[in-house]
Design a protein around this motif. Structure first.
Motif, PDB file in Angstrom:
ATOM      1  N   MET A  70       0.975  -1.259  -0.027  1.00 46.96           N
ATOM      2  CA  MET A  70       0.075   0.123   0.032  1.00 46.96           C
ATOM      3  C   MET A  70       1.069   1.367  -0.037  1.00 46.96           C
ATOM      4  SD  MET A  70      -3.321  -0.482   0.001  1.00 46.96           S
ATOM      5  CE  MET A  70      -3.953  -1.897  -0.370  1.00 46.96           C
TER       6      MET A  70
ATOM      7  N   ASN B 230       0.350   3.692  -1.615  1.00 47.52           N
ATOM      8  CA  ASN B 230      -0.573   4.971  -1.904  1.00 47.52           C
ATOM      9  C   ASN B 230      -0.973   5.681  -0.844  1.00 47.52           C
ATOM     10  OD1 ASN B 230      -0.181   4.814  -4.502  1.00 47.52           O
ATOM     11  ND2 ASN B 230      -2.077   3.561  -4.992  1.00 47.52           N
ATOM     12  N   ARG B 231      -1.037   4.825   0.401  1.00 40.21           N
ATOM     13  CA  ARG B 231      -1.767   5.647   1.583  1.00 40.21           C
ATOM     14  C   ARG B 231      -0.566   6.726   2.225  1.00 40.21           C
ATOM     15  NH1 ARG B 231      -2.063   1.890   6.077  1.00 40.21           N
ATOM     16  NH2 ARG B 231      -3.594   3.066   6.774  1.00 40.21           N
ATOM     17  N   PRO B 232      -1.298   7.725   2.602  1.00 37.78           N
ATOM     18  CA  PRO B 232      -0.551   8.827   3.213  1.00 37.78           C
ATOM     19  C   PRO B 232       0.193   8.169   4.447  1.00 37.78           C
ATOM     20  CG  PRO B 232      -2.968   8.812   3.839  1.00 37.78           C
ATOM     21  CD  PRO B 232      -2.718   7.864   2.840  1.00 37.78           C
TER      22      PRO B 232
ATOM     23  N   ILE C 232      -5.371  10.645  -2.656  1.00 39.91           N
ATOM     24  CA  ILE C 232      -5.086   9.356  -2.151  1.00 39.91           C
ATOM     25  C   ILE C 232      -3.508   9.206  -2.211  1.00 39.91           C
ATOM     26  CG2 ILE C 232      -5.314   7.044  -2.661  1.00 39.91           C
ATOM     27  CD1 ILE C 232      -8.238   7.353  -3.586  1.00 39.91           C
TER      28      ILE C 232
ATOM     29  N   GLY D  60      -2.164  12.154   0.363  1.00 40.58           N
ATOM     30  CA  GLY D  60      -2.362  12.457   1.542  1.00 40.58           C
ATOM     31  C   GLY D  60      -3.038  13.740   1.664  1.00 40.58           C
TER      32      GLY D  60
END
Lengths: 219, 267
Positions: A1, A3-5, B118, B121
């Motif tokens: 993942m 892409n997650r912040p 996405i 953030g």
């Protein structure tokens, strides 16, 4: 993942925490040592009280006369309880009257204390003190407005004070002995002068102690 | 009425119950009250007082604090941040304002997409509330007074009724500001700033129960959940759900109905 912040504390968050810490601390520090308030019974020093009070206002809720109100005059003490009406001290004095209080004075030693605010305080900000150690404030007489000083009439505060702190002087005026006065505000409540000729000023036990020391040094 | 609507109705009823309970019925406020003979003290306030008074609190009081904090941690492990969506008076007021703003046809303001990208953030980091939490603890230690309690909108709402009327005075401006921030983004204060939510988030990482479950094969990756969720979680991608307030809005409002509620999250 990928892409997650990022979820860890990053630089921006760190800066934010520094900023908000300084904001909260300066807001509070700039407001320390401002003018004191007449607090509910059981306080010996304002600073200690402010550090212990959780601002839950349970004392205001249990007060039989609803004499306690949350204070909103300065930022450090937002929501701390302030004695707004008067304090009964004894359960019999929930509705003080000059004649009633006068008769009550003889029964004072065996009478039941109210102190519901002290019992309910969850943090010990209001301490369970003896009646002799109570010090919410000290009453002050405004001689230019007081009916006793101007016309030698009234004397309601003398009758209502069960702590014998208000006495009649030889010339017909009245005077407050600050050692005896607990600052229950009953005299202020009963004073017939619209602008209140007798007013309780916030004085805690520590202030009295300081004054005593100053006086001793002067002698 | 189907379950999706019913569950939201039930939640709103619970919110109304807790609002009346905390603001009008209970002796004291959320910060501290007695429940069945037990002293309940709100742990954030308790922690602040312990550091503000430099441990000069009476010992019995510290025991009360620790007991209350243990209960709080236990409840949080069991229910996560359910407090925020089911009981918090400010949370209820926030949802009410959101609802009325939407009814007043300022729709574009509230339903505006949150600033979410996405890949990058968002501008406002949700970690900020952890920062406020630590900032509150630090400043309480320095200033020797529970700094947050002065300004806490939750406490202010509860104190409002003690003062005789609902509007207590100038301090109600704090509550007003919190509610006004909703027009910028849903639950702005709760999501980004509230130290109580920060404290809850810290502990709710341990909570394994009642979490949204997405049928990944049916999910179309429309990212509507990020707009629907009051906390702005991208539910279809989220793993930990530490921020989840168990409001079930994603379950109720997912346009494709692919979100269900899992009682126990295994991973």
């Amino acid at each position: 993942m990928q892409n997650r912040p990022p979820s860890t504390v990053n630089r921006r968050v760190f800066l934010w925490s520094i900023v908000s810490f300084f904001a909260l601390a300066t807001l509070t520090l700039t407001n320390l040592n401002q003018d004191k308030k007449v607090r509910p019974p059981g306080i010996t020093s304002e600073e200690e009280f402010l550090s212990l009070c959780i601002r839950c206002n349970r004392c205001a809720d249990v007060c039989p006369i609803k004499g306690i109100k949350p204070d909103n005059s300065n930022l450090t003490s937002l929501g701390t309880p302030e004695l707004n009406g008067y304090c009964a001290v004894y359960l019999d004095l929930v509705n003080p009257l000059p004649s009633k209080n006068r008769a009550f004075r003889k029964l004072r030693s065996s009478a039941q204390l109210c102190f519901r605010c002290i019992e309910t305080c969850p943090t010990g900000a209001l301490r369970n003190l003896n009646v002799e150690d109570l010090k919410m404030g000290v009453a002050e007489v405004d001689r230019s407005a007081c009916l006793a000083w101007r016309y030698h009439i009234c004397y309601r505060c003398v009758d209502i004070c069960v702590f014998d702190a208000v006495s009649i002087k030889g010339n017909g005026g009245i005077e407050v002995e600050e050692e005896h006065c607990v600052g229950c505000k009953q005299c202020e409540y009963i004073c017939p002068v619209p602008s209140k000729a007798i007013v309780v000023r916030p004085t805690q036990a520590e202030d009295l102690e300081k004054r005593r020391q100053l006086r001793n040094r002067g002698q | 009425m189907n379950t999706k609507k019913l569950i939201q109705r039930i939640r709103h009823l619970v919110q109304i119950f807790f609002f009346i309970f905390f603001v009008y019925l209970v002796v004291g406020s959320v910060c501290s009250f007695v429940l069945g003979g037990a002293q309940i003290v709100e742990p954030l306030g308790a922690l602040q007082i312990i550091v503000a008074s430099r441990l000069s609190v009476p010992q019995t009081v510290i025991i009360t604090f620790l007991a209350a904090t243990a209960v709080f941690i236990g409840v949080t492990v069991l229910s996560g941040r359910a407090w925020c969506a089911w009981a918090c008076p400010i949370g209820s007021l926030t949802e009410l304002t959101e609802h009325s703003i939407t009814k007043m046809k300022f729709k574009p303001l509230v339903e505006r997409k949150p600033k979410v990208n996405i890949k990058k953030g968002r501008f406002w980091s949700k970690q900020v509330k952890l920062a406020t939490f630590s900032a509150v603890m630090l400043s309480s230690t320095v200033a020797k007074t529970p700094t947050w309690c002065n300004f806490c909108p939750i406490g202010t709402v509860c104190r409002g009724t003690v003062a005789g009327s609902f509007v207590a005075g100038a301090e109600m401006a704090i509550v007003g500001a919190v509610l006004a921030a909703n027009t910028y983004e849903k639950r702005f204060f709760c999501k980004y700033l509230c130290p109580v939510a920060g404290f809850l988030t810290l502990i709710s990482r341990l909570n394994p129960f009642v979490k949204p479950r997405v049928r990944q094969d049916a999910c179309r990756r429309c990212a509507a959940c990020a707009v629907i969720c009051p906390e702005g979680l991208l539910v279809c991608e989220e793993k930990s759900f530490a921020e989840c307030t168990k409001c079930f809005v994603c379950y109720s409002k997912c346009p494709y109905g692919v979100i269900s509620i899992g009682l126990y999250k295994t991973h």
